[in-house]
Enzyme design. Structure first.
Site, PDB file in Angstrom:
ATOM      1  N   THR A   1       1.321   2.478   1.977  1.00 17.45           N
ATOM      2  CA  THR A   1       0.674   2.122   3.254  1.00 17.45           C
ATOM      3  C   THR A   1      -0.090   0.814   3.026  1.00 17.45           C
ATOM      4  OG1 THR A   1      -1.194   3.575   2.729  1.00 17.45           O
ATOM      5  CG2 THR A   1       0.525   4.468   4.141  1.00 17.45           C
TER       6      THR A   1
ATOM      7  N   LYS B   1       1.390   6.948  -4.161  1.00 18.85           N
ATOM      8  CA  LYS B   1       0.816   5.958  -3.246  1.00 18.85           C
ATOM      9  C   LYS B   1      -0.666   6.271  -3.090  1.00 18.85           C
ATOM     10  CE  LYS B   1      -0.264   5.904   0.578  1.00 18.85           C
ATOM     11  NZ  LYS B   1      -1.610   6.047   1.283  1.00 18.85           N
TER      12      LYS B   1
ATOM     13  N   THR C   1      -6.740   9.763  -1.853  1.00 17.12           N
ATOM     14  CA  THR C   1      -5.807   9.779  -0.708  1.00 17.12           C
ATOM     15  C   THR C   1      -4.499   9.332  -1.179  1.00 17.12           C
ATOM     16  OG1 THR C   1      -7.364   9.066   0.847  1.00 17.12           O
ATOM     17  CG2 THR C   1      -5.134   8.822   1.498  1.00 17.12           C
TER      18      THR C   1
ATOM     19  N   GLU D   1      -8.123  -0.867  -2.337  1.00 13.88           N
ATOM     20  CA  GLU D   1      -8.195  -1.773  -1.185  1.00 13.88           C
ATOM     21  C   GLU D   1      -9.202  -2.894  -1.400  1.00 13.88           C
ATOM     22  OE1 GLU D   1      -6.700   1.055   2.486  1.00 13.88           O
ATOM     23  OE2 GLU D   1      -8.833   0.817   2.152  1.00 13.88           O
TER      24      GLU D   1
ATOM     25  N   ASN E   1     -10.469  -2.305   6.340  1.00 11.26           N
ATOM     26  CA  ASN E   1     -10.823  -1.056   6.998  1.00 11.26           C
ATOM     27  C   ASN E   1     -11.528  -1.230   8.334  1.00 11.26           C
ATOM     28  OD1 ASN E   1      -9.855   1.114   5.240  1.00 11.26           O
ATOM     29  ND2 ASN E   1     -11.008  -0.064   3.726  1.00 11.26           N
TER      30      ASN E   1
ATOM     31  N   SER F   1      -6.951  -0.678  15.461  1.00  9.43           N
ATOM     32  CA  SER F   1      -8.068  -0.655  16.423  1.00  9.43           C
ATOM     33  C   SER F   1      -7.643  -1.304  17.716  1.00  9.43           C
ATOM     34  CB  SER F   1      -9.303  -1.319  15.834  1.00  9.43           C
ATOM     35  OG  SER F   1      -9.058  -2.662  15.515  1.00  9.43           O
TER      36      SER F   1
END
Lengths: 389, 389
Positions: A149, A171, A182, A262, A384, A389
């Protein structure tokens, strides 16, 4: 090399139109062609666990899994009975394709929470993936790509045992915190082992790897780690060697997650020694790993030991007994905190390497523990704040 | 209005050359001129507590404080016996100036951890501040300015009771987390109250205010909240009214800290209702408030309820019993999560106001709790990556 490194496994990764990114590979299939179909799993403890987690937890409970279907582009979490029906329908489609019972198919999903999957795309993708199955490196690599992702690179592992092999893919990039990160992870082996042996090896391996990394303190609804054995090598492994290899595979994949955290610009290893127990060491290491202030300081190349000890000081004495006046902190080998106060000058610390080593000695005992985390950067906020959004 | 709003108090704020910012006011003095010198305090529970905290905790233990000296520009934390000697010397100098015993002087410091203060500047500053003491608004404002670090504005409160007054000031912006936030706070009253009454009022007031805000999950070494009573009004207050006013002063100052959180673009109120107990509600609210992923999403104006429920799901069932399928989440009045799944479309939520209201109903009981936090922005990372390096 990924999941196809072990004999007896075929895999594929295809673009099924689930991801919002046009043309991205977003559906992976891993099939165990036997002769065994032994399996074990470890799942998120989040109470809002996703539909595929609910499905797969039951599927793996009997120690047998014939195939795993994984998608990126949608988590199918907090989707209620409709979401569960989607996971079930996906498993049934794969079961028909591979000639197995749906109860022996595991389903994994990752992506945005709260929306149903485009089921037609998933089912058509499953058929396309079945036709694309291969046992070579390219097939394993395609599968590893399809589960990404916000990951910037695929993460795989391949290890040789005595006459058998262990391979795997994972992942995970954000929403990474113990327990579990996650992440979706499939590890394969061609060793001849039972589901019980697999579960013992996996539980132990996860405990010291995926349960000791923390990108951002956020626990996901979808975390799944599966370990599948085909027995295709015909080799019954030495238990210690096998457990060691599984732990090594977990550690390698967990380390790769931290390396691709990230927005991260530094991978931070926090080792606490001199604790009265491993739990005490772990509590201290986790407290330091969760400090946003420290993580920002590291992203600014500042070995700010004040932020290390102030985090350490939040751990209650009953959890980790130590005397603050005995604590030392080394960053990248330089003892910048001694006896709970200033040591050598922080300017002596070379912060240019990506890997930062924080070594904390509590001076209270002989136990130790290590946790890995990432720094907190502008890029993390960007990723993030702007995600969906 | 600050600490001089209550009768019987004088204050000053001067530039003593402690801060690295040339000419910044960095030393404040608050003197209780009586007739009473009743006092109470609440301090950080961090095990690496700073020298001034060690000093002041003892000083306030007997319920009497004549003056408080506070400096920004250095925390005097993790500075060992030398640091403690600095706090002691500072208290002695103030004691001589105001004609009191050093054991009745409180000392507060805030700034970088791990370095000694420039003691000459502190002591000279104390003398300058003594000469500058005043009982007007300007004097109270100067003191509130002098304790600021990364704060962008002074934070004060003034409340009228029945014939008496409560005033106060606070500093705090980053490293804000329960228990207590990274903060120094002085609240004054001219009511006629004992040290014991003050301690009861302060402990209760802090518990529902400073202990329920969380900017970045990081607990400081220097947190101090002091409540001083001069008795100058001659009024013995109604206990309930007085406790209520102290709680209101704490709540106002805590809210102002959130409004000035480092880099924040949104102030986030998280209210959890329908819990089986206040502790359960609080645990859920704190879990949501500590989610970096949610805080980033809010900074991107995304009411991402998936990140709210995934945080909620990390609270163990024995801490907060609830059924995930009964949970609802409203953001700014729009029910975007219903029965643990998607509700109204998130696009209906107006995220433009600075204040964001997240209302979570667990549907399990009648208890509730509220926690305030800030969003996580590029500016937060900038401030904390570049702070002293």
């Amino acid at each position: 090399m990924s999941v196809t490194f072990a004999q007896g496994f075929t895999a594929a990764g295809v673009a099924a139109g689930i991801s919002s990114i046009e043309g991205k590979k977003d559906l992976a299939l891993v099939v165990n062609n036997g002769p065994l179909d032994a399996a074990a799993g470890v799942f998120t403890s989040n109470r809002f666990c996703a539909a595929p987690v609910q499905w797969s937890r039951v599927a793996v409970a009997d120690g047998h899994i014939r195939a795993v279907i994984l998608n990126s582009g949608g988590a199918n979490a907090c989707t209620g009975p409709k979401g569960y029906t989607q996971s079930e329908a996906t498993a049934k489609t794969v079961a028909e394709l591979v000639g197995a019972d749906a109860s022996n198919i595991a389903v994994c999903s990752t992506g945005l929470i709260g929306e149903l999957l485009p089921l037609d795309h998933v089912l058509d993708g499953a058929k396309a993936a079945y036709l694309a199955l291969g046992d070579d490196d390219a097939a394993g690599s395609d599968a590893a790509h399809a589960i990404m992702t916000t990951d910037t690179k695929p993460k795989t592992v391949s290890l040789e045992g005595s006459g058998y092999r262990v391979g795997g893919m994972v992942k995970g990039s954000g929403m990474i915190a113990p327990q579990l990160a996650t992440m979706l992870c499939v590890i394969t082996t061609d060793a001849v082992v039972s589901g019980g042996q697999l579960q013992a090896a996996l539980t132990a391996g996860v405990d010291t790897s995926f349960n000791r990394i923390d990108v951002d303190g956020c626990m996901s609804t979808n975390d799944t780690v599966l370990l599948l054995a085909s027995g295709a090598s015909g080799v019954e492994p030495d238990a210690d060697e096998f457990n060691g290899l599984v732990a090594k595979a977990c550690a390698s994949l967990a380390r790769q997650i931290i390396g691709d955290g990230e927005g991260a610009s530094h991978d931070i290893r926090i080792t606490v020694t001199g604790a009265t127990s491993e739990d005490a060491a772990l509590a201290c290491a986790r407290a330091v790993a969760s400090s946003n202030l420290l993580k920002c300081a590291i992203s600014g190349n500042d070995p700010n030991w004040g932020r290390i000890v102030s985090s350490l000081g939040t751990v209650p004495a009953q959890v980790a007994p130590y005397d603050a006046d005995n604590v030392t902190v080394d960053v990248n080998g330089v003892r910048i905190c001694e006896n709970g106060g200033a040591g050598r000058d922080r300017s002596e610390v070379d912060m240019t390497p990506r890997e930062v080593h924080i070594d904390i000695d509590l001076g209270a005992g002989d136990a130790e523990a290590t946790v890995w985390t990432d720094d907190l950067t502008h890029e993390y906020v960007h990723i993030n704040a702007d995600y969906e959004s």
